[in-house]
Design a protein around this motif. Structure first.
Motif, short mmCIF file in Angstrom:
data_model
loop_
_atom_site.label_atom_id
_atom_site.label_comp_id
_atom_site.label_asym_id
_atom_site.label_seq_id
_atom_site.Cartn_x
_atom_site.Cartn_y
_atom_site.Cartn_z
N ILE A 146 0.84 -1.21 0.00
CA ILE A 146 0.00 0.00 0.00
C ILE A 146 0.87 1.25 0.00
O ILE A 146 1.79 1.38 0.82
N VAL A 147 0.59 2.16 -0.92
CA VAL A 147 1.28 3.46 -0.94
C VAL A 147 0.28 4.54 -0.56
O VAL A 147 -0.79 4.66 -1.19
N SER A 148 0.61 5.30 0.49
CA SER A 148 -0.31 6.36 0.91
C SER A 148 0.49 7.50 1.52
O SER A 148 1.72 7.50 1.47
N GLU A 149 -0.20 8.48 2.06
CA GLU A 149 0.47 9.58 2.76
C GLU A 149 -0.25 9.81 4.08
O GLU A 149 -1.41 9.43 4.22
N THR A 150 0.45 10.46 5.01
CA THR A 150 -0.02 10.46 6.41
C THR A 150 -1.47 10.94 6.57
O THR A 150 -2.25 10.30 7.27
N ASP A 173 -4.10 8.21 7.91
CA ASP A 173 -4.67 8.33 9.26
C ASP A 173 -6.20 8.24 9.22
O ASP A 173 -6.83 7.76 10.16
N LEU A 174 -6.79 8.71 8.12
CA LEU A 174 -8.25 8.70 8.03
C LEU A 174 -8.78 7.34 7.55
O LEU A 174 -9.81 6.86 8.05
N TYR A 175 -8.13 6.74 6.58
CA TYR A 175 -8.71 5.57 5.91
C TYR A 175 -7.84 4.32 5.88
O TYR A 175 -8.26 3.28 5.40
N GLY A 176 -6.61 4.43 6.40
CA GLY A 176 -5.70 3.29 6.38
C GLY A 176 -6.27 2.09 7.14
O GLY A 176 -6.21 0.95 6.67
N ALA A 177 -6.85 2.34 8.31
CA ALA A 177 -7.34 1.24 9.14
C ALA A 177 -8.45 0.48 8.42
O ALA A 177 -8.46 -0.76 8.41
N GLN A 178 -9.37 1.22 7.78
CA GLN A 178 -10.48 0.57 7.05
C GLN A 178 -9.94 -0.33 5.95
O GLN A 178 -10.42 -1.43 5.73
N LEU A 179 -8.92 0.20 5.24
CA LEU A 179 -8.37 -0.56 4.12
C LEU A 179 -7.67 -1.83 4.63
O LEU A 179 -7.92 -2.93 4.14
N CYS A 180 -6.84 -1.65 5.66
CA CYS A 180 -6.08 -2.80 6.18
C CYS A 180 -7.01 -3.85 6.79
O CYS A 180 -6.78 -5.05 6.66
N THR A 222 1.72 -4.75 3.32
CA THR A 222 2.77 -3.88 3.86
C THR A 222 2.37 -2.46 3.49
O THR A 222 1.88 -2.23 2.38
N CYS A 223 2.61 -1.51 4.41
CA CYS A 223 2.20 -0.12 4.14
C CYS A 223 3.41 0.79 4.02
O CYS A 223 4.30 0.76 4.87
N CYS A 224 3.41 1.60 3.00
CA CYS A 224 4.44 2.64 2.83
C CYS A 224 3.71 3.98 2.91
O CYS A 224 2.99 4.36 1.97
N VAL A 225 3.85 4.65 4.05
CA VAL A 225 3.10 5.89 4.27
C VAL A 225 4.07 7.07 4.22
O VAL A 225 4.95 7.19 5.09
N LEU A 226 3.93 7.90 3.20
CA LEU A 226 4.86 9.01 3.02
C LEU A 226 4.40 10.22 3.84
O LEU A 226 3.19 10.49 3.92
N ASP A 227 5.38 10.91 4.40
CA ASP A 227 5.08 12.15 5.14
C ASP A 227 5.62 13.30 4.31
O ASP A 227 6.83 13.40 4.06
N ARG A 228 4.72 14.20 3.87
CA ARG A 228 5.15 15.28 2.96
C ARG A 228 6.24 16.14 3.57
O ARG A 228 7.02 16.75 2.84
N HIS A 229 6.31 16.18 4.90
CA HIS A 229 7.33 17.03 5.53
C HIS A 229 8.75 16.50 5.29
O HIS A 229 9.72 17.23 5.41
N ILE A 241 -0.70 10.89 -4.84
CA ILE A 241 -0.31 9.52 -4.47
C ILE A 241 -0.57 8.56 -5.64
O ILE A 241 0.23 7.66 -5.92
N GLY A 242 -1.66 8.78 -6.36
CA GLY A 242 -1.95 7.95 -7.52
C GLY A 242 -0.86 8.06 -8.57
O GLY A 242 -0.42 7.07 -9.15
#
Ligand code: NAD
Ligand code: MG
Length: 391
Positions: A51-55, A59-66, A77-84, A125-126
């Motif tokens: 999974i590729v996502s951003e923080t 944080d809003l929808y990751g749990a539902q997806l997993c 496996t999750c790869c969550v990018l932080d724009r900072h 992200i897409g």
């Protein structure tokens, strides 16, 4: 649960688009079906998703997806990018650095060619996740879960992927079709209002390109649509996704009619570039301004009667979407700067430009060799208007 399904029968990679309210919890099922249809190895490898996502979105929808993946016994496996970590803006994630982080994370997670890459997020992200899916092990099956209105009606469909270079936006990229696009309109309830408006820019664009009855429908329903939820937005997403699917199905690599999707975009790109892609002007807001400028130029060049511009203006006015309500150009911005940006945009050279113009609402066409002077006049008029209209 009611779902709308659109198939794009690309020969190499057929794509199914699923649109519904609460369709995110069914993602596990979509991964399993994709796994069965794309599995390469003869040994029955268990399904695995990267999974590729951003923080913000995760944080809003990751749990539902997993949770849905776990329920369907899909390891993930999750790869969550932080724009900072990449410069701070959302767009900064469309970078070499973010792409590298995704690819290295995927490889250290021991992905195989049967692993499915899922993007969870907006167009940014897409786009970056799409490039990674194309490059990793020479191509992983890709599923987009777009969470912005713009991504649901536009960027997740059609297979364009890209990151940015210091030379410009979207210059490094590929065509790579997703296997599935799962749009859950419930995710839009958390989307900031400005991003709903931006998505509306692309929705209105489809109506202007080829669907006058849809323009009339929008005129009546834009108020509820701009509030971001409910049956109207679901209808608009399905309608636009079907239109984009139809256009890209006939012209996957943009060698002809797909270019119509750029209606309003040459003006928009110039405004965005002159604004250094700052988030004070979102892409979809620029599209709304660009549509009005394209209508004006169409009238000036006598491709369309004045009623074209008047109708569009009245629609934007009724829904508080006039240019001056969306963005204030810097006082230092000049027509010449905008014109230079337009000429730099993609393939324009010499004393004419190829633009997408309209003969009427719903009748867009490719106009090669548009003369520069009327374009300059259109930009001049726009900037003068912005400076004389009270904000
Ligand atoms: P985005 O991806 O930056 O998302 C907008 C903002 O909304 C971000 O801050 C994000 O964190 C937040 N967000 C996303 N979903 C959310 C949700 N459900 N709730 C709350 N916040 C949420 O912007 P975008 O408008 O979706 O996409 C813009 C990008 O798409 C640009 O880079 C553009 O070049 C690209 N694009 C690509 C195509 C294509 O065909 N590939 C077409 C159009 C645009
Ligand atoms: Mg666009």
């Amino acid at each position: 649960m009611q779902q709308h399904v659109i198939e794009i029968p690309f020969h190499e990679t057929p794509c199914r688009i699923i649109i519904g309210r609460e369709s995110l919890p069914s993602i596990g099922q979509h991964v399993l079906e994709t796994h069965h249809s794309t599995q390469q190895s003869t040994s029955a490898a268990p399904p695995h998703a990267f999974i590729v996502s951003e923080t913000i979105v995760y944080d809003l929808y990751g749990a539902q997806l997993c949770e849905s993946l776990t329920r369907h016994k899909v390891k993930h496996t999750c790869c969550v990018l932080d724009r900072h970590d990449y410069g701070g803006s959302s767009e900064s994630l469309k970078s070499y650095d973010a792409l590298r982080a995704i690819c290295e994370h995927a490889l250290s997670s021991h992905i195989t060619r049967d692993s499915i890459l899922i993007t969870l997020g907006g167009g940014v992200i897409g786009d970056v996740g799409g490039v990674a899916a194309n490059l990793l092990l020479r191509g992983l099956p890709l599923i987009h879960v777009p969470t912005t209105l713009l991504a649901q009606v536009d960027s997740a469909i059609g297979g364009k992927t890209a990151i940015n270079s210091r030379h410009g936006k979207n210059l490094i990229g590929t065509f790579y079709q997703p296997r599935r696009v799962v749009c859950d309109s419930a995710t839009l309830t958390t989307l900031p209002q400005r991003h709903i408006t931006a998505g509306y820019g692309e929705i209105l664009k489809y109506a202007c390109i080829k669907d006058e009855p849809f323009f009339q429908w929008l005129d009546q329903h834009a108020t509820s649509l701009l509030q971001g939820e409910g049956r109207d937005i679901l209808y608009a997403i399905s309608h636009c996704a079907a239109m984009k699917a139809d256009i890209v199905m006939h012209d996957e690599k943009e060698q002809g009619q797909r270019a119509l999707l750029n209606l309003g975009h040459s003006f928009c790109h110039a405004l965005e570039a002159a604004n250094a892609f700052d988030e004070s002007l979102l892409h979809g807001e620029g599209v709304l301004i660009g549509l009005l400028l394209a209508a004006r130029l169409s009238v000036t060049l006598k491709h369309a009667p004045p009623s074209l511009e008047q109708r569009l203006y009245a629609h934007l006015e009724r829904h508080q979407l006039l240019p001056e309500q969306l963005w204030t150009p810097a006082t230092s911005l000049t027509t010449d700067t905008l014109l230079t940006c337009m000429q730099r945009d993609k393939k324009n050279r010499g004393n004419t430009m190829t633009l997408i113009l309209m003969r009427a609402i719903g009748k867009a066409f490719i106009a090669p060799q548009c003369p520069i002077d009327p374009i300059r006049q259109t930009l001049d008029h726009y900037l003068t208007q912005q400076r004389t209209t009270p904000q």
